[in-house]
Design a protein around this motif. Structure first.
Motif, PDB file in Angstrom:
ATOM      1  N   ASN A 114       2.923 -11.868   8.270  1.00 20.46           N
ATOM      2  CA  ASN A 114       2.706 -11.090   9.777  1.00 20.46           C
ATOM      3  C   ASN A 114       3.311 -11.187  10.421  1.00 20.46           C
ATOM      4  O   ASN A 114       3.177 -13.058  10.928  1.00 20.46           O
ATOM      5  N   ILE A 168       0.742  -5.209   4.802  1.00 19.28           N
ATOM      6  CA  ILE A 168       1.392  -5.069   5.688  1.00 19.28           C
ATOM      7  C   ILE A 168       1.420  -3.899   6.447  1.00 19.28           C
ATOM      8  O   ILE A 168       1.218  -3.097   6.401  1.00 19.28           O
ATOM      9  N   THR A 187      10.591  -8.434  -5.998  1.00 24.41           N
ATOM     10  CA  THR A 187      11.524  -8.104  -4.635  1.00 24.41           C
ATOM     11  C   THR A 187      12.760  -8.362  -4.660  1.00 24.41           C
ATOM     12  O   THR A 187      13.873  -7.545  -5.071  1.00 24.41           O
ATOM     13  N   LEU A 236      -0.995  -0.582   6.087  1.00 23.37           N
ATOM     14  CA  LEU A 236      -0.207   0.404   5.362  1.00 23.37           C
ATOM     15  C   LEU A 236      -1.091   0.405   4.134  1.00 23.37           C
ATOM     16  O   LEU A 236      -2.010  -0.565   3.689  1.00 23.37           O
ATOM     17  N   TYR A 238       2.486  -1.869   9.998  1.00 25.38           N
ATOM     18  CA  TYR A 238       3.975  -1.862  10.944  1.00 25.38           C
ATOM     19  C   TYR A 238       3.670  -1.855  12.572  1.00 25.38           C
ATOM     20  O   TYR A 238       2.286  -0.957  12.800  1.00 25.38           O
ATOM     21  N   ASN A 254       9.322  -7.662   4.921  1.00 29.93           N
ATOM     22  CA  ASN A 254       9.572  -5.998   4.754  1.00 29.93           C
ATOM     23  C   ASN A 254      11.045  -5.638   5.406  1.00 29.93           C
ATOM     24  O   ASN A 254      11.668  -4.916   4.864  1.00 29.93           O
ATOM     25  N   ASP A 286       6.475  -7.152   9.082  1.00 29.65           N
ATOM     26  CA  ASP A 286       6.257  -7.880   8.650  1.00 29.65           C
ATOM     27  C   ASP A 286       7.229  -8.587   7.948  1.00 29.65           C
ATOM     28  O   ASP A 286       8.344  -7.643   8.005  1.00 29.65           O
ATOM     29  N   GLY A 342      13.184   1.180   9.243  1.00 31.81           N
ATOM     30  CA  GLY A 342      12.207   0.480   8.183  1.00 31.81           C
ATOM     31  C   GLY A 342      11.733  -1.352   9.132  1.00 31.81           C
ATOM     32  O   GLY A 342      11.462  -1.522   9.428  1.00 31.81           O
ATOM     33  N   LEU A 362       6.600 -11.564  -4.025  1.00 32.50           N
ATOM     34  CA  LEU A 362       7.633 -11.518  -3.999  1.00 32.50           C
ATOM     35  C   LEU A 362       9.076 -11.051  -3.734  1.00 32.50           C
ATOM     36  O   LEU A 362      10.002 -10.758  -4.030  1.00 32.50           O
ATOM     37  N   THR A 396       8.788  -2.003  11.242  1.00 35.45           N
ATOM     38  CA  THR A 396       7.651  -3.290  10.239  1.00 35.45           C
ATOM     39  C   THR A 396       7.469  -4.521  11.386  1.00 35.45           C
ATOM     40  O   THR A 396       7.786  -4.510  12.152  1.00 35.45           O
ATOM     41  N   VAL A 426      13.386  -5.981   2.569  1.00 34.91           N
ATOM     42  CA  VAL A 426      13.197  -5.234   1.640  1.00 34.91           C
ATOM     43  C   VAL A 426      14.236  -4.221   2.524  1.00 34.91           C
ATOM     44  O   VAL A 426      15.232  -3.921   1.874  1.00 34.91           O
ATOM     45  N   PHE A 427      14.209  -3.865   3.530  1.00 35.60           N
ATOM     46  CA  PHE A 427      14.301  -2.876   4.101  1.00 35.60           C
ATOM     47  C   PHE A 427      15.730  -3.321   4.429  1.00 35.60           C
ATOM     48  O   PHE A 427      16.520  -2.381   4.457  1.00 35.60           O
TER      49      PHE A 427
END
Lengths: 493, 115
Positions: free
Chosen positions: A191, A70, B79, A61, A72, A134, A131, A125, B76, A129, A137-138
């Motif tokens: 990661n 990040i 978020t 990304l 994918y 991530n 990560d 997502g 982090l 991903t 978050v998704f």
């Protein structure tokens, strides 16, 4: 353009969502939703082909190289799940256009599509991903929009169901964050591929097993494994039809995908299944889930609720396949993940057609519906047979592999249980069949009940035909699932 | 490693258990959300305190300093805070709608009404 497919997969529905809010018109928002979900399906197919040829795709990304940036990362399993999620999305959105008009206020229609697309992009997502933060978050993007979608149900109990899901889901997500934090403390990396290298090198310590426990429990809450399933039946039963069809076939499946990622990719099969003995925990839980939830399903009078309990049993089958920790078992799990999504999608969509005409999905009110709505109930029958695992339907193939996997390990009682619970599925599907085909229509407005409109029937039958197709020609699904399984088992061994 | 050196983690655990207990034990829908918030806050504290390095300064380039705290956990958790706010907002708005539909925010009363 082709290089950016992994990120476009997430971005297109993510950008289409605010567009739906801006236009403030249910009709146009519906068209936007259909267009973006079809584009997503096309992209998922392209990615799948690409992965078949070139192997795992990695996308950085913003050009920042992993592990700093990040990443994918799409392997066979991710590409397969991408196809599943976008396929269901692409079928449900056109279905929603007709269904939502009846079930949701006109003023909220555009917002419905916005939440729907957010949920879709969140789920996609999670899959693409590489990560781990991530993922969180998704996960929250998809969950928060799912809570809102469920609360749109007409019944006031939908609100309670959504609230309950919100509390349980947030606890699950917070557990996942705690786990991620512990991993970061120990390795300094987020990661997944990097973690997979760093974790085995650490000296033996107590923090990594604790992190593993937090992550798996958090994910199991999300995938509704017994005994963490209490939020699911009500959420499915009272959500709008289109939402139930979409969430039932994607949200829990993506959570199972997360479980696979955590156990196999991040911690590695050696750690998860040999050192931590995860299989020994998941196996009994899934066996109880299969048996008890099938039993509860038999006694439900609301058909949507009945299918929700059956979903819990089916999740048990998938987790059972994973817990066997063999190539065949894992293949069966991934195969059933795909097949069950298609089956449950078609069943819930058929029920949505019933809801459209009758405003109810009670067993009692569905009496004699076979004559009034032959096409709808035909699709239900196909889905039902597939759920049972009748030969030449998708359910048969995945159960075949599951039984094979169990026998390979010498677990013949488990194989027997799979057969026995399939008979229990016969019982609960038969109750619907009996009421629909073998009793007289009971309602007073007999003339008004006619076949569901074409806008609902076409998507429903699209999935029903897929149930049959994947049952007769399982090459695509079996190949994809077995190569994904081999890929997962190969990591770290 | 003595107990004092891990003081921040003890606080995290205590806070987490308070939040989790409130979440489970309370039947009031608003109080449940308060519990959820406390539960989530403990995780925020966990992340923020783990980025601290003894003798280090805030992560802003300065000629007098050479050791900086790790800024990544802070970023982090920003978020996660946003997510927490969204969850709280959604939870509270659901509670408002539940109150409109049932006239109560007590779990046992609501369950009785749906029997």
């Amino acid at each position: 353009m082709m290089n950016h497919l992994p990120v476009l997969q997430v971005i297109i529905p993510l950008l289409a969502a605010p567009l739906c809010v801006i236009v403030r018109n249910g009709q146009i928002a519906g068209v936007i939703a259909v267009a973006s979900s079809w584009v997503s399906l096309w992209m998922a197919w392209k990615i799948f082909q690409l992965v078949q040829v070139a192997g795992t795709i990695s996308y950085n990304l913003g050009g920042w190289l992993a592990p700093v940036g990040i990443e994918y990362r799409i392997d066979t399993l991710a590409a397969f799940v991408l196809i599943l999620v976008t396929l269901v999305g692409a079928v449900v959105t056109p279905y929603a256009i007709t269904s939502v008009k009846k079930e949701i206020d006109e003023s909220k229609e555009s917002l419905f599509y916005a939440a729907f697309l957010l949920c879709l992009s969140g789920l996609l997502g999670i899959v693409v991903t590489g990560d781990i933060f991530n993922v969180f978050v998704f996960l929250e993007i998809s969950s928060l929009s799912a809570y809102a979608l469920i609360a749109l149900g007409k019944d006031r109990r939908a609100l309670i169901a959504s609230y309950q899901y919100l509390i349980m889901g947030s606890v699950g997500a917070t557990f996942i964050v705690i786990g991620i934090g512990m991993l970061y403390v120990m390795t300094g990396s987020l990661n997944m591929a990097d973690l997979a290298i760093l974790l085995p090198e650490l000296p033996s310590n107590r923090i990594i097993p604790v992190a593993f426990a937090f992550l798996t429990i958090g994910v199991c809450l999300k995938l509704a494994l017994f005994p963490l399933h209490v939020w699911l039946p009500n959420a499915y039963a009272y959500a709008p039809s289109a939402v139930t069809a979409f969430i039932a076939s994607t949200a829990t499946k993506v959570a199972i995908y997360m479980l696979l990622r955590i156990c196999f990719t991040i911690f590695g099969p050696d750690f998860s299944f040999v050192k931590m003995q995860l299989g020994a925990i998941l196996l009994p839980l899934s066996v109880i889930a299969i048996f008890s939830m099938s039993l509860v399903a038999i006694f439900q009078t609301n058909v949507k609720r009945m299918l929700a309990y059956s979903s819990l049993a089916q999740i048990g089958y998938i987790v059972l396949g994973i817990s066997l920790f063999t190539n065949t078992g894992l293949t069966a799990g991934i195969l059933h993940l795909f097949n069950h999504a298609v089956i449950k999608g078609s069943l819930f969509m058929a029920l949505g057609c019933v809801m459209y005409r009758l405003n109810s999905v009670d067993l009692e009110s569905m009496r004699g519906l076979g004559k009034k709505m032959p096409l709808t109930m035909g699709a239900f029958l196909v889905g039902g047979f597939s759920l049972i695992g009748v030969p030449f339907t998708a359910g048969f193939i995945s159960k075949w592999y599951l039984i094979q996997g169990a026998l390979e390990k010498g677990l013949w009682p488990v194989a027997l249980l799979v057969l026995m619970t399939s008979l229990m599925a016969v019982v609960y599907i038969w109750r619907v069949v009996e009421s629909v085909y073998f009793s007289e229509f009971g309602g007073s407005d007999a003339d008004e009940i006619t076949e569901a409109p074409l806008g609902l029937l076409l998507p429903t039958w699209a999935l029903a035909i897929l149930c049959l197709y994947f049952g007769i020609n399982g090459t695509f699904t079996v190949l994809a699932a077995s190569s994904a399984a081999a890929n997962l088992m190969g990591v770290g061994s | 490693m003595n107990a004092m050196g891990l003081l921040n983690y003890w606080f995290v655990i205590v806070l987490m258990m308070i939040g989790f207990y409130v979440l489970i034990a309370q039947g009031n829908l608003v109080k449940k959300i308060v519990g959820l918030n406390i539960f989530q806050t403990s995780v925020f504290v966990f992340y923020i305190s783990m980025g601290k390095i003894t003798g280090a300064t805030a992560p802003i380039l300065d000629s007098d300093w050479s050791v900086y705290s790790n800024p990544l956990p802070h970023v982090l958790i920003l978020t996660a805070i946003v997510v927490g706010v969204a969850t709280t907002a959604l939870g509270l708005s659901l509670t408002v709608r539940i109150h409109e539909a049932y006239g109560s925010v007590e779990e046992d009363e609501i369950n009785e009404m749906d029997e």
